[in-house]
Design an enzyme around this catalytic site. Structure first.
Site, PDB file in Angstrom:
ATOM      1  CD  GLU A  19      28.966  45.715  92.735  1.00  0.00           C
ATOM      2  OE1 GLU A  19      29.030  44.577  92.232  1.00  0.00           O
ATOM      3  OE2 GLU A  19      29.863  46.580  92.616  1.00  0.00           O
ATOM      4  CG  HIS A  20      26.963  40.304  91.500  1.00  0.00           C
ATOM      5  ND1 HIS A  20      27.882  39.924  90.533  1.00  0.00           N
ATOM      6  CD2 HIS A  20      25.740  40.096  90.945  1.00  0.00           C
ATOM      7  CE1 HIS A  20      27.243  39.510  89.455  1.00  0.00           C
ATOM      8  NE2 HIS A  20      25.943  39.602  89.674  1.00  0.00           N
ATOM      9  CE1 TYR A  70      36.367  45.427  95.472  1.00  0.00           C
ATOM     10  CE2 TYR A  70      36.316  43.044  95.225  1.00  0.00           C
ATOM     11  CZ  TYR A  70      36.636  44.163  95.964  1.00  0.00           C
ATOM     12  OH  TYR A  70      37.236  44.014  97.199  1.00  0.00           O
ATOM     13  CG  HIS A  71      31.004  41.870  89.678  1.00  0.00           C
ATOM     14  ND1 HIS A  71      30.637  40.611  90.149  1.00  0.00           N
ATOM     15  CD2 HIS A  71      32.317  41.798  89.411  1.00  0.00           C
ATOM     16  CE1 HIS A  71      31.701  39.831  90.176  1.00  0.00           C
ATOM     17  NE2 HIS A  71      32.733  40.521  89.740  1.00  0.00           N
ATOM     18  N   PRO A  72      29.741  46.674  89.106  1.00  0.00           N
ATOM     19  CG  PRO A  72      30.714  48.807  88.959  1.00  0.00           C
ATOM     20  CD  PRO A  72      30.987  47.403  89.430  1.00  0.00           C
TER      21      PRO A  72
END
Length: 538
Positions: free
Chosen positions: A291-292, A462-464
């Site tokens: 994740e970021h 919001y980038h898993p």
């Protein structure tokens, strides 16, 4: 509804809609698309600036992480779209492909066929770009892409970025990624253009495509090493559906490993411990979560420009309803910049998100005066987390551990990013516009204090990704054609398949993965793109 189909696609999100639409282009192939949530025809979905109002509602799977040990024990909210279009119906609509270094690294590490040049045709195939052409962009595809029309505040911040050393670019998805540009977005006629709208509007009329909403996939039915179908839960009824050819999991970086684990595919010891009989021991399923990290820096605005401070005023809704223009058409993150916090890095490690309003705690926190935000998304993380079910019950969410900022080097990079943000704000372009620093505040000055502030306030972008990734049976869940190791007729088609996270927003790469998954099933191979197809590292 029939009980048998050729292909069953589990999840109507950013990739699932693509896969179902593309496969149903073959009239002889019966396709079932299963989605747990409702339709996407809602004001909070269609009006671009309203995206964060969906968080925590019935349209959100509403995941929360376990207490994060590197973030002072905080649990982080991970919104995930639970509706047609999935996260493409809930995100900030930023169309960012990533850096060619990402894809070339995938291929070098064993994901054969996934270089930047080999992926480019699957990006352009989907694209209908209103503003950009040439070798990097497509016209006539289902997914509308256009360059944002930014607020005056955003324009001035972009000017400040240029004064601070950024190159001004027209296209962050072109020859270079290092620089600043107005955001390319999935908008059309002032409205969100999600994958459900883009890919299914025409496809849903095909008699060979069935769309089933309000159904949760309990498990994949595996017998004799082959996926035979799925069991779904609809209301209180459990239903068996059969697939003669393929089952495709497109439930996202959380949902896909949950389904695999409930199906007995995953780390065998863990599955036994939660009451699931192992079918296949694949230790990487649910591991390698990436994740970021996302850190905001906020400033008050002075002068006449208000940015999007009054975006919730009824006059803007009235204007949008009447004309589909005005402030509600903003995606909030109206411009993006990519830079390297260490010049020796092979590619940018930081994405700068420029927003002409105060944004904090997923948009829930308000500020009494006009403000702007610079978001720092750390796009080269090394931390790895996990998604592990705690029960075979599909209504019970898995335990999510991001393990965010597990190394001090990640924190140090974000601290350097904060210094760069402060430098940008100090530029002459923002004279007469910049006000007081809200977060972190001028009293948080030295690197130690900033590092503590980062660990106490950082969120995610919001980038898993990467929880059912391409790899070997020991390091991944699927092979380079997205086939699950050891299980015939079962594929992964979503962001969970990424070997590592891309440098940028993950929406566009997920659409590309959907295109590739459908092409693999159809036996198609598109010609590679030109050299330097995605943003070069130089």
């Amino acid at each position: 509804m029939d009980s048998t189909y050729d292909v069953i696609v589990c999840g109507a999100g950013a990739a699932g809609c693509v896969i179902a639409a593309r496969l149903s282009e073959d009239p002889g192939r019966r396709v079932l698309l299963i989605e747990a949530g409702p339709h996407n025809r809602r004001l909070s979905v269609v009006a671009p600036a309203a995206f964060s109002s969906q968080f925590g509602t019935k349209l959100d799977w509403n995941y929360w992480t376990e207490p994060e040990e590197n973030l002072f024990g905080r649990s982080l909210h991970e919104p995930r779209g639970r509706l047609m279009g999935g996260c493409s119906s809930m995100n900030a609509m930023m169309y960012v492909r990533g850096n060619r270094y990402d894809y070339d690294s995938w291929a070098a590490d064993g994901a054969t066929g996934w270089t930047a040049d080999e992926c480019l045709p699957y990006f352009t195939r989907s694209e209908d770009n209103a503003d950009l052409g040439g070798p990097y962009h497509g016209r006539g595809g289902p997914m509308h892409v256009e360059t944002n029309t930014p607020d005056p505040v955003t324009r001035k911040i972009v000017d400040a970025c240029v004064e601070a050393g950024f190159d001004r670019l027209d296209d962050l998805n072109g020859a270079r990624q290092d620089g600043v540009a107005f955001t390319q977005v999935n908008h059309r006629h002032g409205m969100r253009h999600d994958t459900a709208t883009a890919f299914l509007s025409g496809a849903r009329k095909r008699p060979n495509l069935t769309i089933l909403k309000g159904a949760v996939v309990q498990r994949v039915v595996v017998r004799g090493g082959r996926a035979e179908g799925v069991e779904i839960l609809r209301g209180r009824e459990s239903i068996r559906l059969n697939a003669t050819d393929e089952v495709v999991l497109s439930a996202g970086a959380f949902g896909t490993p949950e389904i695999l684990q409930r199906s007995g595919v995953g780390p065998a010891d863990h599955l036994r411990s939660v009451g699931v009989t192992p079918v296949l021991d694949l230790p990487a399923v649910g591991r390698h979560l990436m994740e970021h990290p996302f850190q905001f820096v906020n400033y008050e605005l002075t002068g006449a420009d208000q940015g999007l401070f009054d975006v919730a005023h009824p006059k803007h809704l009235a204007r949008w309803l009447a004309r589909r223009d005005g402030k509600l058409t903003s995606n909030v993150g109206e411009a993006l910049g990519f830079f390297r916090t260490d010049p020796s890095l092979p590619a940018p490690d930081m994405e700068l998100v420029i927003a002409p309003l105060f944004f904090w705690e997923h948009g829930k926190r308000e500020h009494p005066r006009p403000a702007f935000s610079l978001g720092l998304s750390y796009v080269a993380p090394t931390s790895r987390g996990s998604v592990m079910i705690d029960s075979p019950d599909p209504r019970a969410k898995a335990k999510i551990r991001l393990n965010m900022l597990s190394t001090q080097a990640e924190v140090d990079a974000i601290v350097r990013g904060v210094h760069k943000a402060r430098e940008i704000v100090s530029m002459p372009a923002l004279d007469g516009l910049r006000g007081a620093e809200i977060n972190p505040g001028v009293w948080v000055g030295d690197d130690y204090a900033l590092a503590q502030w980062v660990r106490s306030t950082v969120e995610h972008t919001y980038h898993p990704t990467s929880t059912a990734r391409i790899g070997t049976p020991e390091t991944g869940a699927c092979d380079p054609e997205l086939r699950v190791h050891g299980i015939l007729n079962l594929r992964i088609g979503d962001a969970s398949a990424m070997p590592t996270i891309t440098r940028g927003n993950t929406h566009a790469p997920t659409i590309m993965i959907g295109e590739r998954c459908a092409a693999f099933i159809r036996g198609e191979r598109l010609a590679s793109g030109p050299p330097a197809a995605l943003a070069a590292t130089a």
